[in-house]
Design a protein around this motif. Structure first.
Motif, PDB file in Angstrom:
ATOM      1  N   ALA A 220       0.836  -1.207   0.000  1.00 45.85           N
ATOM      2  CA  ALA A 220       0.000   0.000   0.000  1.00 45.85           C
ATOM      3  C   ALA A 220       0.869   1.255   0.000  1.00 45.85           C
ATOM      4  O   ALA A 220       0.565   2.236  -0.698  1.00 45.85           O
ATOM      5  CB  ALA A 220      -0.934  -0.007   1.205  1.00 45.85           C
ATOM      6  N   ARG A 221       1.953   1.235   0.765  1.00 40.40           N
ATOM      7  CA  ARG A 221       2.814   2.414   0.832  1.00 40.40           C
ATOM      8  C   ARG A 221       3.572   2.626  -0.475  1.00 40.40           C
ATOM      9  O   ARG A 221       3.752   3.775  -0.911  1.00 40.40           O
ATOM     10  CB  ARG A 221       3.789   2.284   2.010  1.00 40.40           C
ATOM     11  CG  ARG A 221       3.153   2.619   3.356  1.00 40.40           C
ATOM     12  CD  ARG A 221       4.144   2.499   4.496  1.00 40.40           C
ATOM     13  NE  ARG A 221       4.239   1.136   4.983  1.00 40.40           N
ATOM     14  CZ  ARG A 221       5.063   0.743   5.943  1.00 40.40           C
ATOM     15  NH1 ARG A 221       5.897   1.615   6.492  1.00 40.40           N
ATOM     16  NH2 ARG A 221       5.081  -0.512   6.351  1.00 40.40           N
ATOM     17  N   VAL A 222       4.001   1.568  -1.121  1.00 41.31           N
ATOM     18  CA  VAL A 222       4.697   1.712  -2.402  1.00 41.31           C
ATOM     19  C   VAL A 222       3.728   2.202  -3.481  1.00 41.31           C
ATOM     20  O   VAL A 222       4.087   3.022  -4.331  1.00 41.31           O
ATOM     21  CB  VAL A 222       5.357   0.389  -2.801  1.00 41.31           C
ATOM     22  CG1 VAL A 222       5.843   0.436  -4.252  1.00 41.31           C
ATOM     23  CG2 VAL A 222       6.541   0.094  -1.877  1.00 41.31           C
ATOM     24  N   ALA A 223       2.482   1.713  -3.452  1.00 38.56           N
ATOM     25  CA  ALA A 223       1.487   2.209  -4.400  1.00 38.56           C
ATOM     26  C   ALA A 223       1.268   3.706  -4.213  1.00 38.56           C
ATOM     27  O   ALA A 223       1.178   4.471  -5.181  1.00 38.56           O
ATOM     28  CB  ALA A 223       0.169   1.442  -4.221  1.00 38.56           C
ATOM     29  N   GLU A 224       1.181   4.147  -2.952  1.00 40.68           N
ATOM     30  CA  GLU A 224       1.019   5.577  -2.678  1.00 40.68           C
ATOM     31  C   GLU A 224       2.251   6.357  -3.136  1.00 40.68           C
ATOM     32  O   GLU A 224       2.131   7.467  -3.674  1.00 40.68           O
ATOM     33  CB  GLU A 224       0.781   5.792  -1.186  1.00 40.68           C
ATOM     34  CG  GLU A 224       0.674   7.250  -0.748  1.00 40.68           C
ATOM     35  CD  GLU A 224      -0.504   7.974  -1.366  1.00 40.68           C
ATOM     36  OE1 GLU A 224      -0.470   9.228  -1.414  1.00 40.68           O
ATOM     37  OE2 GLU A 224      -1.462   7.295  -1.815  1.00 40.68           O
ATOM     38  N   LEU A 225       3.433   5.795  -2.952  1.00 40.26           N
ATOM     39  CA  LEU A 225       4.659   6.463  -3.398  1.00 40.26           C
ATOM     40  C   LEU A 225       4.645   6.656  -4.907  1.00 40.26           C
ATOM     41  O   LEU A 225       4.968   7.755  -5.398  1.00 40.26           O
ATOM     42  CB  LEU A 225       5.876   5.640  -2.975  1.00 40.26           C
ATOM     43  CG  LEU A 225       7.245   6.155  -3.417  1.00 40.26           C
ATOM     44  CD1 LEU A 225       7.535   7.512  -2.793  1.00 40.26           C
ATOM     45  CD2 LEU A 225       8.339   5.144  -3.071  1.00 40.26           C
ATOM     46  N   ALA A 226       4.270   5.625  -5.650  1.00 33.31           N
ATOM     47  CA  ALA A 226       4.221   5.741  -7.108  1.00 33.31           C
ATOM     48  C   ALA A 226       3.201   6.791  -7.542  1.00 33.31           C
ATOM     49  O   ALA A 226       3.440   7.549  -8.486  1.00 33.31           O
ATOM     50  CB  ALA A 226       3.895   4.380  -7.725  1.00 33.31           C
ATOM     51  N   ARG A 227       2.068   6.851  -6.842  1.00 35.81           N
ATOM     52  CA  ARG A 227       1.055   7.857  -7.193  1.00 35.81           C
ATOM     53  C   ARG A 227       1.575   9.263  -6.916  1.00 35.81           C
ATOM     54  O   ARG A 227       1.395  10.182  -7.726  1.00 35.81           O
ATOM     55  CB  ARG A 227      -0.230   7.610  -6.399  1.00 35.81           C
ATOM     56  CG  ARG A 227      -1.007   6.380  -6.836  1.00 35.81           C
ATOM     57  CD  ARG A 227      -2.428   6.407  -6.285  1.00 35.81           C
ATOM     58  NE  ARG A 227      -2.442   6.415  -4.824  1.00 35.81           N
ATOM     59  CZ  ARG A 227      -2.471   5.319  -4.074  1.00 35.81           C
ATOM     60  NH1 ARG A 227      -2.464   4.130  -4.648  1.00 35.81           N
ATOM     61  NH2 ARG A 227      -2.511   5.393  -2.756  1.00 35.81           N
ATOM     62  N   ARG A 228       2.214   9.457  -5.770  1.00 37.68           N
ATOM     63  CA  ARG A 228       2.702  10.797  -5.443  1.00 37.68           C
ATOM     64  C   ARG A 228       3.813  11.245  -6.377  1.00 37.68           C
ATOM     65  O   ARG A 228       3.891  12.426  -6.750  1.00 37.68           O
ATOM     66  CB  ARG A 228       3.204  10.831  -3.997  1.00 37.68           C
ATOM     67  CG  ARG A 228       2.114  10.696  -2.949  1.00 37.68           C
ATOM     68  CD  ARG A 228       2.686  10.913  -1.554  1.00 37.68           C
ATOM     69  NE  ARG A 228       1.739  10.560  -0.519  1.00 37.68           N
ATOM     70  CZ  ARG A 228       1.984  10.659   0.794  1.00 37.68           C
ATOM     71  NH1 ARG A 228       3.172  11.097   1.200  1.00 37.68           N
ATOM     72  NH2 ARG A 228       1.068  10.315   1.676  1.00 37.68           N
ATOM     73  N   LEU A 229       4.663  10.312  -6.767  1.00 36.73           N
ATOM     74  CA  LEU A 229       5.753  10.664  -7.684  1.00 36.73           C
ATOM     75  C   LEU A 229       5.254  10.780  -9.118  1.00 36.73           C
ATOM     76  O   LEU A 229       5.912  11.409  -9.951  1.00 36.73           O
ATOM     77  CB  LEU A 229       6.850   9.608  -7.619  1.00 36.73           C
ATOM     78  CG  LEU A 229       7.619   9.469  -6.306  1.00 36.73           C
ATOM     79  CD1 LEU A 229       8.549   8.264  -6.361  1.00 36.73           C
ATOM     80  CD2 LEU A 229       8.421  10.739  -6.003  1.00 36.73           C
ATOM     81  N   ALA A 230       4.105  10.176  -9.413  1.00 40.58           N
ATOM     82  CA  ALA A 230       3.563  10.138 -10.775  1.00 40.58           C
ATOM     83  C   ALA A 230       4.560   9.491 -11.729  1.00 40.58           C
ATOM     84  O   ALA A 230       4.833   9.997 -12.823  1.00 40.58           O
ATOM     85  CB  ALA A 230       3.178  11.537 -11.251  1.00 40.58           C
ATOM     86  N   VAL A 231       5.104   8.337 -11.306  1.00 40.28           N
ATOM     87  CA  VAL A 231       6.024   7.589 -12.155  1.00 40.28           C
ATOM     88  C   VAL A 231       5.494   6.170 -12.303  1.00 40.28           C
ATOM     89  O   VAL A 231       4.773   5.670 -11.438  1.00 40.28           O
ATOM     90  CB  VAL A 231       7.457   7.553 -11.564  1.00 40.28           C
ATOM     91  CG1 VAL A 231       8.021   8.960 -11.449  1.00 40.28           C
ATOM     92  CG2 VAL A 231       7.480   6.843 -10.219  1.00 40.28           C
ATOM     93  N   PRO A 232       5.834   5.503 -13.408  1.00 35.35           N
ATOM     94  CA  PRO A 232       5.368   4.124 -13.581  1.00 35.35           C
ATOM     95  C   PRO A 232       6.068   3.186 -12.614  1.00 35.35           C
ATOM     96  O   PRO A 232       7.219   3.378 -12.232  1.00 35.35           O
ATOM     97  CB  PRO A 232       5.736   3.804 -15.031  1.00 35.35           C
ATOM     98  CG  PRO A 232       6.848   4.741 -15.367  1.00 35.35           C
ATOM     99  CD  PRO A 232       6.593   5.989 -14.573  1.00 35.35           C
TER     100      PRO A 232
END
Length: 541
Positions: A220-232
Motif C-alpha cells: 500500500a505504501r509503495v502504491a502511494e509512493l508511485a502515485r505521489r511521484l507520478a512515475v510508472p
C-alpha cells in the motif's frame, strides 16, 4: 509456561497463523503440547517437502512468519530443499525440529535418524537459514527464541530452532516481545534525499518492486509512493502479483526480451530505475536486452541502499519507503506511465487441441465471471503461462525454480488466507507432490487445480529438444482425483477446457482437478522467448 507454550506465544505475537507439520518420535512431545494448547492451528500433510512449501506460501501471502515443524533427521532432511528455496526467495519460514534428548545424546550409542554426527542436521540448516538455536538451556531459551524469530522477521529469511524432546515441558521465563533492529534516522534521511535528487534529475524514472515489498508489508505504501511521484511502477518476474488491486500506475511485469517490448524499453531506457526489494537474479535480469546496467540503478534491498558507487548500509526498506513518502512530489517526467497491456481473453471453444495460451484465456474469462483467485504456480511453463493471466496474488518459485512447490503451496495459501486458490502445475511436478491433494477433504479446503499434462518435462525439452529422457509416461491424474477425495476431468480440446473450467469454478466442497492434455513440444510464447533470450545471451556452446 513451558518451553513450547512460550514459543507458541512468541510465534503468535510475531504474526504466525498456523503450524504445518509431520510428527515423528523425537517431535511427538512438541506436537502433543501444540495440539493441547490450541494456540495455533496444526495442519499435518503427507511428506515434509510439502510442509515446507505450504509454510512458505503462507508466509509469502500473509507477509508474516510461516512455521514448519518436523522430527529429527528423517523428517528435517526431507525439508532441506523447501527451506533452501525459501532462503533464496526471502521467505521467513520458521523451522522447528524435534531432537534427541540431552541424556540420549550422551549415551554413547548411535541414535536412529542420526546422520554423520548428532550436530550434522544443525550444521546443514545453518547453511540455509539466517539464524539458528538449540533450545537446550532453560535460562537462555527465552532470549534465544526472541533472537531467532526477530531475525526471521527483520531479514525475511528462514530460521531454525531445535528442541531436544526432554526440554519441551521445562518451565522457562517469558520471551521478550518483538523488536526490529535500530536504524540510523539521519542515514535514512540522507539516503532518501539522495534518491529523490536522482529521481528529480531524471527524464524517465521508474520504480521496480519485488518480493521484499510484500514480505515487509509495503504494498500500500509503495502504491502511494508511485502515485505521489507520478512515475510508472513495474514488477520483476519474481514480483509478479504485487500491487494486485492497488491503485498504482502499474505498467506490467518486466521480462526483458521474453516480455512486452514497450515495457522492456521503459525499464531498460530508464535513467533512474529504483529497485525496491528486488532479488538480483538471473530469472529477473538474465534475459534483459543487454542495455540494463545494474550499476546505474538505485538498489534498495537486503537492508542497504546502493546508488552508483555509494552504499548506505543498515537502511531497512520500510523506513526508507516512509522517508521517500515524506519527500514525494510529482516529478514531471517527460515520459508518463505506460499502460499495462490487457490480459488475453476469449477462449475459442472449438475442437482444436489445447495450448498454454488457451489455458490463460480460459482462466481470464473465468475471473471475469467469478472474480479473481490467488494463484500458486509450480515452476515450468505453468509459471510462464501465469504471466498472461490477469494480475492477481501469485506465489511461485520463480528464482529457485524447484519442482513440487505448486500443490502444497496452494494448500498452504488457502489455509492461511481463507481464499479458494487456483493451482497451476505441470505433470512432472504433480508426480512429486500432487498427492498432497488427498489431505484437502480432511483440511476442509477446495482448491481448483489445473495440471499442464504434456507427458514430459517440457521446459527442459525447450532448452534441449533432442533429449528423449524428458519424456514421461501418462499417469491419468484426473482418474485418481476421486480416490483422493476430489473430482477430476481430463480435457484435450478447447471446448472441453472451457466446460471443465466453468464446472470446476462453480463446484465447491472438494478440490477440482482439470487435467489439460497439451501436445508435446507446445509451449507458451513467453517461455519460447525466455529460452531464446537465455540462449542468445549465453552465446554459442
Amino acid at each position: 509456561m513451558n518451553l513450547v507454550e512460550a514459543l507458541l506465544q512468541a510465534l503468535e505475537e510475531r504474526g504466525a497463523g498456523e503450524i504445518f507439520g509431520i510428527p515423528g518420535d523425537f517431535a511427538l512431545p512438541f506436537f502433543r503440547i501444540v495440539e493441547e494448547s490450541g494456540r495455533l492451528p496444526l495442519f499435518t500433510l503427507s511428506h515434509e517437502p510439502a510442509v515446507g512449501f505450504a509454510a512458505d506460501a503462507a508466509a509469502r501471502l500473509r507477509g508474516t512468519l510461516g512455521v514448519a515443524a518436523v522430527t529429527y533427521g528423517a523428517g528435517a532432511f526431507n525439508l532441506v530443499n523447501a527451506v533452501a528455496g525459501a532462503y533464496a526467495e526471502k521467505s521467513p519460514v520458521v523451522v522447528i525440529s524435534g531432537a534427541p534428548g540431552t541424556r540420549e545424546g550422551r549415551s554413547g550409542l548411535l541414535l536412529h535418524h542420526q546422520g554423520k554426527t548428532l550436530d550434522t542436521q544443525y550444521r546443514v540448516f545453518a547453511e540455509i537459514t539466517c539464524a539458528q538455536a538449540r533450545l537446550d538451556d532453560a535460562a537462555s531459551a527465552p532470549a534465544e527464541i526472541a533472537r531467532v524469530l526477530d531475525a526471521a522477521a527483520a531479514q525475511s529469511r528462514p530460521v531454525y530452532l531445535e528442541i531436544p524432546r526432554d526440554m519441551v515441558g521445562v518451565e522457562i521465563g517469558s520471551v521478550p516481545p518483538p523488536r526490529r533492529p535500530p536504524c540510523d534516522a539521519e542515514a535514512v534521511a540522507a539516503c532518501a534525499d539522495a534518491i529523490m535528487a536522482r529521481l528529480a534529475s531524471a527524464t524517465q524514472p521508474v520504480l521496480m518492486v519485488d518480493v521484499e515489498v510484500r514480505r515487509f508489508g509495503l504494498e500500500a505504501r509503495v502504491a502511494e509512493l508511485a502515485r505521489r511521484l507520478a512515475v510508472p511502477v513495474v514488477t520483476s518476474f519474481m514480483g509478479r502479483g504485487l500491487l494486485a488491486g492497488a491503485d498504482a500506475p502499474l505498467a506490467g511485469t518486466y521480462l526483458g526480451v521474453a516480455g512486452d517490448p514497450a515495457l522492456a524499453d521503459l525499464v531498460e531506457g530508464s535513467d533512474a530505475l529504483v529497485l525496491l526489494g528486488v532479488i538480483l537474479c538471473d530469472t529477473n535480469f538474465g534475459v534483459s536486452a543487454g542495455r540494463l546496467d545494474l550499476r546505474r540503478t538505485v538498489q534498495a534491498l537486503d537492508g542497504q541502499v546502493a546508488m552508483g558507487f555509494h552504499v548506505w548500509p543498515g537502511i531497512p526498506l520500510p523506513e526508507l519507503v516512509d522517508a521517500l513518502l515524506q519527500r514525494a512530489r510529482p516529478l514531471g517526467a517527460t515520459r508518463g506511465p505506460a499502460m499495462r497491456p490487457a490480459a488475453p481473453r476469449g477462449l475459442v471453444a472449438d475442437e482444436a487441441p489445447i495450448g498454454p495460451m488457451d489455458i490463460a484465456r480460459g482462466i481470464n474469462d473465468l475471473f471475469d465471471r467469478h472474480g479473481p483467485m490467488p494463484i500458486a504456480a509450480d515452476t515450468g511453463d505453468c509459471l510462464f503461462t501465469a504471466m498472461d493471466i490477469e494480475h492477481t496474488d501469485l506465489v511461485a518459485p520463480g528464482y529457485y525454480a524447484g519442482m513440487g512447490f505448486g500443490v502444497p503451496a496452494g494448500i498452504g495459501a488457502q489455509l492461511a488466507t481463507g481464499r479458494r486458490t487456483l493451482i497451476l502445475v505441470g505433470d512432472g511436478a504433480f508426480q512429486m507432490t500432487g498427492w498432497e491433494l488427498g489431505n484437502c477433504r480432511r483440511l476442509g479446503i477446495d482448491p481448483l487445480v489445473i495440471v499442464f499434462n504434456n507427458r514430459s518435462w517440457e521446459m527442459l525439452r525447450a532448452f534441449q529438444p533432442q533429449s528423449r529422457f524428458n519424456d514421461l509416461d501418462d499417469w491419468r491424474f484426473a482418474e485418481a482425483a476421486a480416490a483422493l477425495g476430489g473430482s477430476g476431468r481430463r480435457v484435450a480440446t478447447r471446448r472441453e477446457l472451457a466446460e471443465a473450467l466453468e464446472e470446476a469454478a462453480a463446484a465447491r466442497g472438494g478440490f477440482r482437478l482439470v487435467e489439460a492434455m497439451i501436445p508435446r513440444g507446445v509451449v507458451s510464447a513467453t517461455l519460447e522467448r525466455f529460452v531464446e533470450g537465455v540462449q542468445r545471451l549465453q552465446g554459442p556452446r
